[in-house]
Design an enzyme around this catalytic site. Structure first.
Site, PDB file in Angstrom:
ATOM      1  N   LYS A   1      22.426  74.168  27.013  1.00  0.00           N
ATOM      2  CA  LYS A   1      22.597  73.694  25.641  1.00  0.00           C
ATOM      3  C   LYS A   1      21.432  74.151  24.764  1.00  0.00           C
ATOM      4  O   LYS A   1      20.297  74.218  25.236  1.00  0.00           O
ATOM      5  CB  LYS A   1      22.650  72.162  25.605  1.00  0.00           C
TER       6      LYS A   1
ATOM      7  N   GLY B   1      27.374  69.043  18.080  1.00  0.00           N
ATOM      8  CA  GLY B   1      28.791  69.189  17.785  1.00  0.00           C
ATOM      9  C   GLY B   1      29.456  70.313  18.560  1.00  0.00           C
ATOM     10  O   GLY B   1      30.469  70.849  18.131  1.00  0.00           O
TER      11      GLY B   1
ATOM     12  N   PHE C   1      26.599  69.354  34.478  1.00  0.00           N
ATOM     13  CA  PHE C   1      27.818  69.316  33.666  1.00  0.00           C
ATOM     14  C   PHE C   1      28.800  68.291  34.218  1.00  0.00           C
ATOM     15  O   PHE C   1      29.124  68.304  35.404  1.00  0.00           O
ATOM     16  CB  PHE C   1      28.480  70.697  33.619  1.00  0.00           C
TER      17      PHE C   1
ATOM     18  N   HIS D   1      36.080  69.022  19.162  1.00  0.00           N
ATOM     19  CA  HIS D   1      34.896  68.317  18.656  1.00  0.00           C
ATOM     20  C   HIS D   1      35.142  67.595  17.339  1.00  0.00           C
ATOM     21  O   HIS D   1      34.209  67.135  16.696  1.00  0.00           O
ATOM     22  CB  HIS D   1      33.699  69.269  18.545  1.00  0.00           C
TER      23      HIS D   1
ATOM     24  N   ARG E   1      22.369  59.916  10.919  1.00  0.00           N
ATOM     25  CA  ARG E   1      23.065  59.722   9.633  1.00  0.00           C
ATOM     26  C   ARG E   1      24.039  58.565   9.759  1.00  0.00           C
ATOM     27  O   ARG E   1      24.278  58.073  10.865  1.00  0.00           O
ATOM     28  CB  ARG E   1      23.872  60.995   9.313  1.00  0.00           C
TER      29      ARG E   1
HETATM   30  C1  MV4 Z   1      28.239  67.671  27.801  1.00  0.00           C
HETATM   31  C2  MV4 Z   1      29.495  67.681  28.439  1.00  0.00           C
HETATM   32  C3  MV4 Z   1      29.519  67.553  29.824  1.00  0.00           C
HETATM   33  N1  MV4 Z   1      28.347  67.481  30.503  1.00  0.00           N
HETATM   34  N2  MV4 Z   1      27.123  67.565  28.520  1.00  0.00           N
HETATM   35  C4  MV4 Z   1      29.899  68.475  23.377  1.00  0.00           C
HETATM   36  C5  MV4 Z   1      29.265  68.240  22.052  1.00  0.00           C
HETATM   37  C6  MV4 Z   1      27.888  67.769  22.286  1.00  0.00           C
HETATM   38  N3  MV4 Z   1      27.696  66.521  21.627  1.00  0.00           N
HETATM   39  C7  MV4 Z   1      27.751  67.616  23.767  1.00  0.00           C
HETATM   40  N4  MV4 Z   1      29.020  67.962  24.352  1.00  0.00           N
HETATM   41  C8  MV4 Z   1      29.244  67.858  25.691  1.00  0.00           C
HETATM   42  N5  MV4 Z   1      28.138  67.757  26.471  1.00  0.00           N
HETATM   43  C9  MV4 Z   1      27.180  67.477  29.854  1.00  0.00           C
HETATM   44  N6  MV4 Z   1      26.027  67.398  30.552  1.00  0.00           N
HETATM   45  C10 MV4 Z   1      30.652  67.766  27.662  1.00  0.00           C
HETATM   46  C11 MV4 Z   1      30.520  67.859  26.274  1.00  0.00           C
HETATM   47  C12 MV4 Z   1      31.775  67.896  25.534  1.00  0.00           C
HETATM   48  C13 MV4 Z   1      32.146  66.837  24.691  1.00  0.00           C
HETATM   49  C14 MV4 Z   1      31.341  65.722  24.506  1.00  0.00           C
HETATM   50  C15 MV4 Z   1      31.713  64.700  23.652  1.00  0.00           C
HETATM   51  C16 MV4 Z   1      32.939  64.762  23.002  1.00  0.00           C
HETATM   52  C17 MV4 Z   1      33.755  65.841  23.180  1.00  0.00           C
HETATM   53  C18 MV4 Z   1      33.376  66.891  24.015  1.00  0.00           C
HETATM   54  C19 MV4 Z   1      34.225  67.979  24.191  1.00  0.00           C
HETATM   55  C20 MV4 Z   1      33.848  69.018  25.001  1.00  0.00           C
HETATM   56  C21 MV4 Z   1      32.612  68.975  25.676  1.00  0.00           C
END
Ligand code: MV4
Length: 454
Positions: free
Chosen positions: A158, A164, A202, A235, A292
């Site tokens: 990341k 987002g 993940f 998202h 925010r």
């Molecule tokens: C993650 C994840 C799975 N594992 N981190 C997507 C946006 C950002 N806020 C972080 N996100 C994610 N981080 C780990 N370690 C999966 C996502 C993710 C997700 C998170 C919240 C709402 C929708 C999402 C859609 C796809 C991936």
């Protein structure tokens, strides 16, 4: 209290801020773009200043023009709403330099929590649960490989400056990780001017649960319980509800209190949201902090009775929080549906144009936050949300029934909206039984399309 608040935003949130300011006895100034000339919310403001053409980079994102508007109208505070400049630390800094109160955190607190590496670090110190991952920014490929070896694949790379969903890459093995590191970093440089990346374990299937917090300038910070925002597509959240269903109370309180500690440690003023993923066994991992007011804040207002926008204005004016943690409790259940001017049966194609019919539902436990009325033209320049439909019920079952009834009552035309999709989602066994994850809407839409194609 402030005497005049400039609202650096548009649409429903501009109207929401006008209402809060009015109750607090402050006048309002709305800045607007040429595309928003006929915006119904502008009639409700005490003063209006046009700041440029429709495209946001030429108006709502122009710090210089917004500051000029504040100075010429003698506004003593600026509320940024959400989106646009709301999480821009440079904007908060310019406001401070110009002696205009920014209704939100200090630029320092915003930067500290906005950078995901420093935010993770603070969370670790505050006892807020985070994913196993790299201790900080990844400097060397070898370090990344060693961390991934230790926590196990799959891992996610990341961007420290991301959010987002931008600047993320999933890696299932060493080869993919090496590629992910450079592509995530490159994307982050292009998008944010900061190529720093970190690694986390993940999580494949998860729910999105977030904690609403408030902090003041006197070292106080509280939480207002949680919301579930699992129903999303690409998202973009579609349905939010609170309190997050199926989270045992003791665990809920523990996670919420850890979020409040993080906000307190950051010396945070105003409204903040700590986002978490919740796995199948009910464990929580913090993702990031939004610095925010959020679109879905009414869900929390309905279940706690706290006016979050008034609270953030008071805190920016230097007043202490009007509530302590023991004053906050949850009553019933609330659900919000985002009504977007998009055609859910046509790949969510935007539906700009005139709204001929706009008859909002009402009644017990129904709230509509919207800037739209019949005859309003939805401009093509901005996000497509035209209303938020929020309900409150004694419990989740009543809230779902109330939302379905309110959707059936809502008349919007001739443009297409996401209302019919919401109606279907509320009846899926996944939503009803809280047996869902962040990908269920996309899976459902794919299944619907496959069935329609046959
Ligand atoms: C993650 C994840 C799975 N594992 N981190 C997507 C946006 C950002 N806020 C972080 N996100 C994610 N981080 C780990 N370690 C999966 C996502 C993710 C997700 C998170 C919240 C709402 C929708 C999402 C859609 C796809 C991936």
């Amino acid at each position: 209290m402030f005497s005049r608040i400039l609202i650096a935003n548009r649409g429903e949130i501009a109207l929401r801020i006008i209402r809060a300011a009015r109750e607090l006895g402050a006048e309002t100034v709305c800045v607007y773009s040429e595309a928003d000339r006929d915006g119904p919310w502008l009639e409700q403001a005490d003063h209006r200043v046009c700041i440029g053409p429709g495209p946001a980079p030429e108006s709502y994102l122009r710090i210089d023009r917004i500051i000029s508007a504040a100075e010429t109208t003698h506004a003593d505070a600026i509320h940024p709403g959400y989106g646009f400049l709301a999480e821009n630390a440079q904007f908060a800094e310019v406001c401070r330099d110009c002696q205009i109160a920014f209704i939100g955190p200090s630029p320092e607190a915003m930067s500290l929590l906005g950078d995901k590496v420093s935010c993770r670090d603070m969370a670790r110190q505050s006892g807020t649960p985070i994913f196993p991952g790299s201790p900080g920014e990844i400097e060397e490929e070898e370090e990344a490989l060693a961390v991934a070896e230790k926590i196990g694949y799959p891992v996610i790379v990341k961007a420290a400056a991301g959010g987002g969903g931008r600047g993320m890459r999933i890696a299932h093995d060493e080869t993919e990780l090496v590629a992910a590191l450079s592509s995530a970093s490159q994307e982050a440089v292009a998008a944010f001017g900061n190529g720093a990346v970190y690694i986390e374990k993940f999580l494949e299937r998860a729910r999105h649960v977030e904690v609403q917090c408030l902090g003041d300038q006197h070292g106080n910070a509280i939480h207002l319980y949680n919301r579930d925002c699992t129903s999303q597509r690409r998202h973009q959240k579609l349905i939010e509800e609170g309190p997050a269903p199926g989270v045992p109370e003791a665990l809920r309180d523990e996670v919420c209190e850890s979020a409040a500690r993080l906000i307190r440690a950051a010396k945070y003023c105003g409204a903040a949201t700590c986002e978490f993923l919740m796995d199948g066994s009910g464990d929580f991992y913090m993702l990031e902090v939004n610095t925010r007011i959020q679109v879905e804040h009414p869900v929390t207002e309905m279940i706690t009775g706290v006016d979050l926008v008034k609270e953030m204005i008071r805190c920016a004016a230097g007043e202490p929080l009007s509530l302590s943690q023991s004053d906050i409790s949850v009553t019933g259940h609330s659900i919000e549906c985002r009504v977007n001017a998009e055609d859910p049966d046509n790949d969510f194609r935007p539906q700009p144009g005139v709204v001929d019919t706009f008859q909002a539902p009402g009644g017990f436990g129904v709230r509509v936050d919207s800037h739209v009325r019949a005859g309003y033209r939805v401009p093509p320049n901005y996000d497509s949300m035209i209303a938020k439909l929020i309900v409150h019920g004694r419990d989740r079952t009543e809230a779902i029934a109330r939302m379905k009834s309110a959707i059936d009552e809502f008349r919007i035309g001739p443009i297409k909206t996401t209302l019919p999709l919401h109606r279907r989602l509320l009846e899926t066994p996944q939503f009803v039984d809280v047996d869902f994850d962040i990908h269920y809407v996309e899976r459902l839409l794919e299944a619907e399309q496959a069935a329609a194609a046959k």
